[in-house]
Design an enzyme around this catalytic site. Structure first.
Site, PDB file in Angstrom:
ATOM      1  N   ASN A   1      -5.314  12.436   0.712  1.00 15.68           N
ATOM      2  CA  ASN A   1      -4.388  11.580   1.472  1.00 15.68           C
ATOM      3  C   ASN A   1      -5.222  10.817   2.496  1.00 15.68           C
ATOM      4  OD1 ASN A   1      -1.667  10.671   2.031  1.00 15.68           O
ATOM      5  ND2 ASN A   1      -1.801  11.802   3.938  1.00 15.68           N
ATOM      6  N   LYS A   2      -4.549   9.993   3.268  1.00 17.97           N
ATOM      7  CA  LYS A   2      -5.212   9.118   4.247  1.00 17.97           C
ATOM      8  C   LYS A   2      -6.231   9.873   5.090  1.00 17.97           C
ATOM      9  CE  LYS A   2      -4.998   5.639   4.541  1.00 17.97           C
ATOM     10  NZ  LYS A   2      -6.042   4.803   3.874  1.00 17.97           N
TER      11      LYS A   2
ATOM     12  N   ASP B   1      -1.983  10.840  -2.067  1.00 10.09           N
ATOM     13  CA  ASP B   1      -2.411   9.815  -3.024  1.00 10.09           C
ATOM     14  C   ASP B   1      -2.782  10.415  -4.378  1.00 10.09           C
ATOM     15  OD1 ASP B   1      -2.790   8.429  -0.316  1.00 10.09           O
ATOM     16  OD2 ASP B   1      -2.899   6.845  -1.816  1.00 10.09           O
TER      17      ASP B   1
ATOM     18  N   ARG C   1      -7.696  -0.220  -6.537  1.00  7.41           N
ATOM     19  CA  ARG C   1      -7.910   0.877  -5.589  1.00  7.41           C
ATOM     20  C   ARG C   1      -8.051   2.164  -6.409  1.00  7.41           C
ATOM     21  NH1 ARG C   1      -4.259   1.101  -0.397  1.00  7.41           N
ATOM     22  NH2 ARG C   1      -6.145   2.160   0.347  1.00  7.41           N
TER      23      ARG C   1
ATOM     24  N   ARG D   1       0.860  -1.187   0.000  1.00  5.02           N
ATOM     25  CA  ARG D   1       0.000   0.000   0.000  1.00  5.02           C
ATOM     26  C   ARG D   1       0.890   1.228   0.000  1.00  5.02           C
ATOM     27  NH1 ARG D   1       2.457   1.948   3.770  1.00  5.02           N
ATOM     28  NH2 ARG D   1       0.938   3.612   3.732  1.00  5.02           N
ATOM     29  N   GLY D   2       0.257   2.406  -0.095  1.00  5.39           N
ATOM     30  CA  GLY D   2       1.019   3.633  -0.270  1.00  5.39           C
ATOM     31  C   GLY D   2       1.095   3.920  -1.766  1.00  5.39           C
ATOM     32  N   ALA D   3       0.780   5.166  -2.150  1.00  2.00           N
ATOM     33  CA  ALA D   3       0.595   5.466  -3.572  1.00  2.00           C
ATOM     34  C   ALA D   3       1.794   5.065  -4.456  1.00  2.00           C
ATOM     35  CB  ALA D   3       0.252   6.950  -3.732  1.00  2.00           C
TER      36      ALA D   3
ATOM     37  N   GLN E   1      -1.770   2.269   9.993  1.00  5.17           N
ATOM     38  CA  GLN E   1      -0.483   2.344   9.281  1.00  5.17           C
ATOM     39  C   GLN E   1       0.560   3.096  10.108  1.00  5.17           C
ATOM     40  OE1 GLN E   1      -3.460   3.058   7.925  1.00  5.17           O
ATOM     41  NE2 GLN E   1      -3.524   2.648   5.740  1.00  5.17           N
TER      42      GLN E   1
HETATM   43  O1  MRU Z   1      -4.454   3.281   2.291  1.00  5.23           O
HETATM   44  P1  MRU Z   1      -2.974   3.448   2.142  1.00  5.23           P
HETATM   45  O2  MRU Z   1      -2.187   2.892   3.282  1.00  5.23           O
HETATM   46  O3  MRU Z   1      -2.487   2.984   0.808  1.00  5.23           O
HETATM   47  O4  MRU Z   1      -2.782   5.020   2.187  1.00  5.23           O
HETATM   48  C1  MRU Z   1      -1.506   5.552   2.136  1.00  5.23           C
HETATM   49  C2  MRU Z   1      -1.474   7.013   2.287  1.00  5.23           C
HETATM   50  O5  MRU Z   1      -2.469   7.672   2.451  1.00  5.23           O
HETATM   51  C3  MRU Z   1      -0.124   7.654   2.139  1.00  5.23           C
HETATM   52  O6  MRU Z   1      -0.029   8.794   2.930  1.00  5.23           O
HETATM   53  C4  MRU Z   1       0.073   8.049   0.679  1.00  5.23           C
HETATM   54  O7  MRU Z   1      -0.179   6.968  -0.163  1.00  5.23           O
HETATM   55  C5  MRU Z   1       1.422   8.556   0.433  1.00  5.23           C
HETATM   56  S1  MRU Z   1       2.624   7.290   0.491  1.00  5.23           S
HETATM   57  C6  MRU Z   1       4.143   7.899   0.127  1.00  5.23           C
END
Ligand code: MRU
Length: 342
Positions: free
Chosen positions: A243-244, A233, A85, A45-47, A192
């Site tokens: 973002n999250k 994201d 996603r 996970r993470g963009a 996370q």
């Molecule tokens: O749902 P996730 O864990 O994929 O969400 C991740 C985030 O919101 C991060 O802050 C974002 O992807 C940036 S990662 C460098």
């Protein structure tokens, strides 16, 4: 360095982010469907990491595709990965990059096509690490010395191919001699911050303190927090940032308390086709993520739940956006367009 994702002769190997920090397990995906499942289930996970996984998923799919039906199978692979996603634009960016390479080599012998796609996917991973290091170098001067940096979710090595965006800025500031420590929001519901950010910072010996999300306002008011740094994201043309979930509340609290709010993200997270954040699709995830903690119910059976995985922070709360090509500030419509076309 933590290895988030790698291409191997056996398949695409990822550290299982659903098991950290209790177990350091690696998963091998041997088909594009397995890569798609790993993205959907947040094993990865993470963009930016999702982007690398998608590129490797395309390459993996083509390794097993029927050469006589390559065009149709490519579309099937791309659409399966794209349906995992919806919010992180890096997913679609990576698929499009692989599609362009596929178009360039169409008609070549199948072995050459397969090799070229593997090479590109590996290149996406390597570039991502270099990009994060550049984001870190650009962002480090913004970090005040002798203060605490507050971060949300995990925008670290685990959310990228390595080094991280927000945590990359923190790593780089520390390398430049800043005496800082980090407060990590636990980041309900998927945790996370608690599970991944704290684990990652401990791994590097960076002082980290875990707080629950609802403690952030208290500490932002206290004067201890020098700045907030988060990842993204998807960033719209006007600088609105998806973002999250919980990032928006943090940004409002930061502004109220005069604390700079920085977003660290690669250019591949910019989506200049969207005029504002209102058009960013927000993923809604399963109710069980909210009603249960590690499989244990914490709410009555039948509880109505909403579980948007992201929120959109309006650009007026964002002090600066740190990219590998430089720092964007208001007015974002101009600064982001300049960075994107640099
Ligand atoms: O749902 P996730 O864990 O994929 O969400 C991740 C985030 O919101 C991060 O802050 C974002 O992807 C940036 S990662 C460098």
């Amino acid at each position: 360095m933590i290895e988030t994702i790698q291409w191997t002769g056996d398949g695409v190997v990822m550290i299982d982010q659903t098991r950290l920090p209790r177990e350091e397990l690696y998963v091998t995906c041997r088909s594009y469907q397995e890569v798609a499942r790993a993205i959907r289930d947040m094993i990865i996970r993470g963009a930016p990491a999702i982007g690398v996984a998608a590129a490797m998923g395309v390459a993996l799919g083509v390794q097993h595709a029927d050469p006589a039906r390559l065009d149709e199978e490519f579309e099937q692979i791309a659409s399966t990965l794209a349906a995992t996603r919806p919010t992180a634009v890096n997913l679609f960016w990576a698929i499009e990059r692989m599609r362009r390479v596929f178009a360039e080599v169409r008609g070549c012998p199948i072995g050459a096509i397969r090799e070229r796609l593997i090479q590109e996917a590996r290149q996406v991973r390597l570039e991502d690490i270099a990009i994060n290091e550049a984001i870190g170098r650009n962002g480090a001067p913004l970090i005040p010395d002798g203060k605490t940096v507050l971060t949300h979710c995990n925008a670290g090595a685990l959310a990228t191919a390595g080094y991280g965006t927000a945590l990359g800025v923190i790593r780089s500031a520390i390398s430049a001699g800043r005496r800082i420590d980090v407060f990590a929001d636990e980041t309900r519901p998927f945790l996370q911050g608690a599970r991944l950010t704290v684990w990652e910072l401990q791994h590097d010996g960076i002082p980290a303190t875990l707080i629950t999300d609802n403690m952030a306002g208290h500490f932002l008011k206290s004067g201890r927090i020098g700045c907030v740094v988060v990842g993204a994201d998807r960033i719209a043309a006007n600088g609105d940032v998806a973002n999250k979930i919980g990032t928006y509340s943090l940004a409002v609290l930061a502004k109220e308390n005069g604390v700079p709010f920085y977003v660290a993200a690669p250019v591949s997270t910019l989506d200049l086709t969207l005029a504002s954040g209102d058009a960013i699709p927000i993923e809604e995830r399963a109710a069980a993520e909210v009603t249960q903690v590690f499989g244990v119910p914490v709410a009555p059976e039948g509880t109505a739940v909403r579980n948007p995985a992201f929120d959109v922070t309006p650009n007026r709360y964002v002090t600066a956006i740190i990219t590998e090509r430089g720092i964007a500030r208001q007015p974002y419509a101009e600064s982001l367009a300049g960075i994107a076309h640099a």
